[in-house]
Design an enzyme around this catalytic site. Structure first.
Site, short mmCIF file in Angstrom:
data_model
loop_
_atom_site.label_atom_id
_atom_site.label_comp_id
_atom_site.label_asym_id
_atom_site.label_seq_id
_atom_site.Cartn_x
_atom_site.Cartn_y
_atom_site.Cartn_z
N HIS A 1 -3.90 -5.14 0.76
CA HIS A 1 -3.43 -5.59 2.07
C HIS A 1 -3.62 -7.10 2.22
O HIS A 1 -4.69 -7.57 2.63
CB HIS A 1 -4.20 -4.87 3.18
CG HIS A 1 -3.80 -3.46 3.38
ND1 HIS A 1 -2.77 -3.10 4.23
CD2 HIS A 1 -4.25 -2.32 2.82
CE1 HIS A 1 -2.63 -1.78 4.19
NE2 HIS A 1 -3.51 -1.29 3.33
N CYS B 1 0.82 -1.22 0.00
CA CYS B 1 0.00 0.00 0.00
C CYS B 1 0.86 1.27 0.00
O CYS B 1 1.33 1.69 -1.05
CB CYS B 1 -0.97 -0.03 1.17
SG CYS B 1 -2.33 1.16 1.00
#
EC number: 3.4.19.9
Length: 312
Positions: free
Chosen positions: A239, A127
């Site tokens: 994630h 991310c």
């Protein structure tokens, strides 16, 4: 005779692997939502990243983002791989590059140099880490990061562009197929990298190959996962740790999303076993620190570190 020689070679290769890999996780400045732990005094990362790494058979060494280069050199010499977490922060400030950006830039250069010299060293960016790598490799072109729509705390499907990627080794076809047709991959981001930038920025295209894509709420396509062409660097916009270890979010916990995330970290750690960097003091790993539960946080548990507390 051929069988005996083959077995001898196989055994030799097996025993050269580092069976005690240590993965460094870089801290980031504390989030403004954590008023009890202000960024002026603390850094942090979620405990789910620690569990994620440990699930692959490795230990975790927390690395302070605020460290100077000499300290970072000491950390680098004692870890077998590096993980960059998600999070929220400004890469550039009014006074110039943030300390986090400076640290990631320095460590990325060390990773590349190590691999160029035959010291196999993997990097896994998630991310914020994914965004930061692309920002650095584009020569800090702000346009490389485009605003996404409807990508906060949502689950999406992926479109794979390279199923032969190292990141996807050992995943069975039915799992990949389910990831492509079902919204199982957890995203929480305001920014994405459009794949068209790989064509307009040769430095990116020379460094990364696309592995998977995703579409935001408006149908705009972004890079979901990339892998280094020459170096063992995994860069992902989603994630993979949350479906396995976080239950305060809307992440999906289906078999496929869990297996997908586990495979990514397993492939990364297996590469980390190929270098022989050695931890000098086992007491410096994460076990000496205690995670904290915050009612207001989206993480189940968080590790906070006082600035200057971490050192080796």
């Amino acid at each position: 005779m051929k069988i005996i020689i083959f077995l001898a070679l196989f055994i030799g290769i097996t025993y050269t692997l580092n069976l005690n890999p240590v993965i460094g996780i870089l801290t980031i400045p504390s989030d403004e939502d954590y008023t009890e732990y202000p960024a002026s005094k603390y850094s942090y990362f979620a405990a789910s990243y620690v569990k994620y790494v440990e699930s692959s058979g490795a230990r975790v060494l927390p690395i302070p983002y605020e460290a100077d280069e000499a300290t970072l050199d000491r950390y680098f010499s004692q870890i077998n791989g590096l993980l960059l977490t998600g999070g929220t922060l400004a890469l550039e400030t009014e006074s110039g590059p943030s300390k986090y950006l400076q640290t990631v830039t320095y460590l990325l250069n060390k990773v590349v140099k190590a691999n160029q010299q035959g010291d196999i060293f993997p990097l896994f960016a998630i991310c914020l880490g994914h965004q930061t790598l692309h920002f650095i490799l584009s020569n800090k072109d702000y346009d490389i990061l485009s605003p996404t729509f409807g990508m906060i705390r949502v689950n999406k499907k992926l479109t794979f562009t390279d199923k032969s990627s190292t990141m996807l080794l050992d995943l069975k076809a039915p799992i990949l197929k389910q990831i492509e047709i079902d919204n199982q991959i957890y995203f929480n981001t305001n920014w994405g990298v459009n794949p068209s930038y790989y064509q307009t920025h040769s430095e990116l295209d020379n460094f990364f190959k696309s592995v998977a894509l995703f579409s935001d709420a408006k149908g705009t396509v972004y890079i979901a996962a990339s892998e280094g062409r020459k170096y063992p660097i995994f860069s992902i916009a989603f994630h993979p740790e949350k479906p396995i270890f976080e239950f305060k979010t809307l992440s999906q916990h289906q078999f496929e999303s869990v297996q997908f995330g586990r495979n990514l970290i397993n492939q990364f750690t297996q590469i980390a076993r190929e270098n022989n960097h050695s931890l000098k003091d086992s007491n410096s790993v994460i076990f000496k620190y205690n995670p904290i539960q915050l009612e207001s946080a989206s993480f189940a548990q968080i590790y906070f570190f006082k600035l200057g507390e971490l050192n080796i």
